[in-house]
Write a protein that holds these residues in place. Sequence first.
Motif, PDB file in Angstrom:
ATOM      1  N   PHE A 203       0.825  -1.203   0.000  1.00  0.00           N
ATOM      2  CA  PHE A 203       0.000   0.000   0.000  1.00  0.00           C
ATOM      3  C   PHE A 203       0.864   1.261   0.000  1.00  0.00           C
ATOM      4  O   PHE A 203       0.565   2.238  -0.693  1.00  0.00           O
ATOM      5  CB  PHE A 203      -0.936   0.016   1.213  1.00  0.00           C
ATOM      6  CG  PHE A 203      -2.176  -0.801   1.037  1.00  0.00           C
ATOM      7  CD1 PHE A 203      -2.813  -0.876  -0.190  1.00  0.00           C
ATOM      8  CD2 PHE A 203      -2.724  -1.498   2.100  1.00  0.00           C
ATOM      9  CE1 PHE A 203      -3.958  -1.621  -0.371  1.00  0.00           C
ATOM     10  CE2 PHE A 203      -3.877  -2.257   1.943  1.00  0.00           C
ATOM     11  CZ  PHE A 203      -4.502  -2.326   0.707  1.00  0.00           C
ATOM     12  N   ALA A 204       1.932   1.228   0.807  1.00  0.00           N
ATOM     13  CA  ALA A 204       2.840   2.383   0.892  1.00  0.00           C
ATOM     14  C   ALA A 204       3.473   2.666  -0.474  1.00  0.00           C
ATOM     15  O   ALA A 204       3.598   3.825  -0.899  1.00  0.00           O
ATOM     16  CB  ALA A 204       3.913   2.130   1.939  1.00  0.00           C
ATOM     17  N   GLU A 205       3.866   1.601  -1.191  1.00  0.00           N
ATOM     18  CA  GLU A 205       4.487   1.757  -2.508  1.00  0.00           C
ATOM     19  C   GLU A 205       3.480   2.272  -3.542  1.00  0.00           C
ATOM     20  O   GLU A 205       3.812   3.127  -4.375  1.00  0.00           O
ATOM     21  CB  GLU A 205       5.077   0.418  -2.958  1.00  0.00           C
ATOM     22  CG  GLU A 205       6.323   0.020  -2.170  1.00  0.00           C
ATOM     23  CD  GLU A 205       6.775  -1.392  -2.484  1.00  0.00           C
ATOM     24  OE1 GLU A 205       6.216  -1.998  -3.430  1.00  0.00           O
ATOM     25  OE2 GLU A 205       7.674  -1.899  -1.788  1.00  0.00           O
ATOM     26  N   ILE A 206       2.238   1.772  -3.479  1.00  0.00           N
ATOM     27  CA  ILE A 206       1.205   2.210  -4.422  1.00  0.00           C
ATOM     28  C   ILE A 206       0.922   3.701  -4.242  1.00  0.00           C
ATOM     29  O   ILE A 206       0.757   4.444  -5.221  1.00  0.00           O
ATOM     30  CB  ILE A 206      -0.083   1.379  -4.229  1.00  0.00           C
ATOM     31  CG1 ILE A 206       0.143  -0.062  -4.725  1.00  0.00           C
ATOM     32  CG2 ILE A 206      -1.260   2.005  -4.990  1.00  0.00           C
ATOM     33  CD1 ILE A 206      -1.012  -1.001  -4.435  1.00  0.00           C
ATOM     34  N   LEU A 207       0.871   4.145  -2.985  1.00  0.00           N
ATOM     35  CA  LEU A 207       0.633   5.559  -2.707  1.00  0.00           C
ATOM     36  C   LEU A 207       1.749   6.443  -3.261  1.00  0.00           C
ATOM     37  O   LEU A 207       1.525   7.607  -3.586  1.00  0.00           O
ATOM     38  CB  LEU A 207       0.475   5.788  -1.191  1.00  0.00           C
ATOM     39  CG  LEU A 207      -0.808   5.249  -0.560  1.00  0.00           C
ATOM     40  CD1 LEU A 207      -0.763   5.376   0.953  1.00  0.00           C
ATOM     41  CD2 LEU A 207      -2.025   6.008  -1.116  1.00  0.00           C
ATOM     42  N   ASP A 210       4.626   3.606  -6.970  1.00  0.00           N
ATOM     43  CA  ASP A 210       5.602   2.560  -7.262  1.00  0.00           C
ATOM     44  C   ASP A 210       4.888   1.212  -7.375  1.00  0.00           C
ATOM     45  O   ASP A 210       4.319   0.719  -6.402  1.00  0.00           O
ATOM     46  CB  ASP A 210       6.641   2.520  -6.125  1.00  0.00           C
ATOM     47  CG  ASP A 210       7.711   1.455  -6.365  1.00  0.00           C
ATOM     48  OD1 ASP A 210       7.670   0.786  -7.422  1.00  0.00           O
ATOM     49  OD2 ASP A 210       8.571   1.282  -5.482  1.00  0.00           O
ATOM     50  N   PHE A 211       4.885   0.604  -8.565  1.00  0.00           N
ATOM     51  CA  PHE A 211       4.210  -0.669  -8.783  1.00  0.00           C
ATOM     52  C   PHE A 211       5.205  -1.803  -9.061  1.00  0.00           C
ATOM     53  O   PHE A 211       4.857  -2.821  -9.658  1.00  0.00           O
ATOM     54  CB  PHE A 211       3.217  -0.544  -9.952  1.00  0.00           C
ATOM     55  CG  PHE A 211       2.074   0.392  -9.666  1.00  0.00           C
ATOM     56  CD1 PHE A 211       0.914  -0.069  -9.062  1.00  0.00           C
ATOM     57  CD2 PHE A 211       2.175   1.745  -9.981  1.00  0.00           C
ATOM     58  CE1 PHE A 211      -0.137   0.795  -8.787  1.00  0.00           C
ATOM     59  CE2 PHE A 211       1.139   2.623  -9.703  1.00  0.00           C
ATOM     60  CZ  PHE A 211      -0.026   2.147  -9.102  1.00  0.00           C
ATOM     61  N   SER A 212       6.429  -1.617  -8.629  1.00  0.00           N
ATOM     62  CA  SER A 212       7.473  -2.613  -8.880  1.00  0.00           C
ATOM     63  C   SER A 212       7.209  -3.921  -8.148  1.00  0.00           C
ATOM     64  O   SER A 212       7.766  -4.961  -8.509  1.00  0.00           O
ATOM     65  CB  SER A 212       8.847  -2.056  -8.469  1.00  0.00           C
ATOM     66  OG  SER A 212       8.862  -1.736  -7.087  1.00  0.00           O
ATOM     67  N   PHE A 213       6.337  -3.888  -7.117  1.00  0.00           N
ATOM     68  CA  PHE A 213       6.039  -5.111  -6.353  1.00  0.00           C
ATOM     69  C   PHE A 213       5.423  -6.192  -7.246  1.00  0.00           C
ATOM     70  O   PHE A 213       5.498  -7.386  -6.926  1.00  0.00           O
ATOM     71  CB  PHE A 213       5.082  -4.793  -5.196  1.00  0.00           C
ATOM     72  CG  PHE A 213       3.669  -4.467  -5.615  1.00  0.00           C
ATOM     73  CD1 PHE A 213       2.717  -5.464  -5.742  1.00  0.00           C
ATOM     74  CD2 PHE A 213       3.307  -3.156  -5.875  1.00  0.00           C
ATOM     75  CE1 PHE A 213       1.423  -5.166  -6.128  1.00  0.00           C
ATOM     76  CE2 PHE A 213       2.018  -2.837  -6.264  1.00  0.00           C
ATOM     77  CZ  PHE A 213       1.062  -3.855  -6.386  1.00  0.00           C
TER      78      PHE A 213
END
Length: 339
Positions: A203-207, A210-213
């Motif tokens: 969630f932190a990355e999406i905010l 960052d969609f590298s996950f």
Amino acid sequence: MHQNRTLLDKLFLIIKGLFMGAANKVPGVSGGIVAFVGGFYEEFIYSLQKINLKALKLLFNGRFKSFYHYTNATFLILLITGMLISYFSVSRLLDYFLEKKELFVWAAFFGMVLGSIYYISKDFGQWNKKTITACIVGLLIGVSISFLNPAKENDHLLFIFFCGMISVSGMTLPGLSGSFILILIGNYVLLLVDSVNSLYDTFAEILRGDFSFMENGARIHALTILGVFTLGSATGLVTLSHLLGYVLKRYNNITTAVIIGFISGSLGVIWPWKETMFKLDTSGNVLLDTNGNEIISNYRRYWPDIFSTDTWGAIFFIIFGIFILLSLDWYGKKRKEKK
């Protein structure tokens, strides 16, 4: 069972959800105790029972307002909102304090469980041969669970689904800790630490945009595990609620006596003065699970040193935990007087 709630009532229901979520996270503590002591246990079970075939028919026929009212959705949404907030805030705070001040955290919850035993027992005037026997049976089961040895971690998705069904028992059965059951079957760290942290990080990355996950195989696997675990939890929550609703309706006194005994037996699980024991190999080195975490084998309980300042600190937090439960009792009485 449906209630007209004020804005303050709704706020308190979210706070109760926060407490339930936090309690479910701590091994040995049951979110069901919070529901029981908070005075909304029967409404919780009743609302879950309403998630049935009739509710699905209303939903699929587009009768959303009827579905919302029939399932007591306001109550469930507020409670679940509190739990979700807890998983991403209070539970992470608990992780920190369990690492830094573990003794005091256990002591506070030990006090809360002591207070809950008093709270449930004080108005129970139905003691007879049947209820005393039921209480003893609950006590023996609770004590027996306390001394079982944990199994190894298993990330097979079918087993993860089963873990979800089992772990949710802590929300519906006061005294039975879903988190502790997960420790016993070896998947506590995988499901309530690693997977939840993976979701939080995602969630932190999406905010941040960052969609590298999505290219991270380990992260996707962790999110899949969490999804299957959530599905199992939802399934277990609904099926258990129907069984509990039936039992509470027909054997209320015996069920309450079993709960009192079970909660008393669970005190052994959250005894504050204990040392975590880890599994060792033949060379005496600590064994690690697939995520590199130390594997817990059991806990060594001991009597505290009465002259230690930590002991007196723990006693303070035990009293503080009892005070929290007594405050809930006081709040409940005040609410009844106003009505």
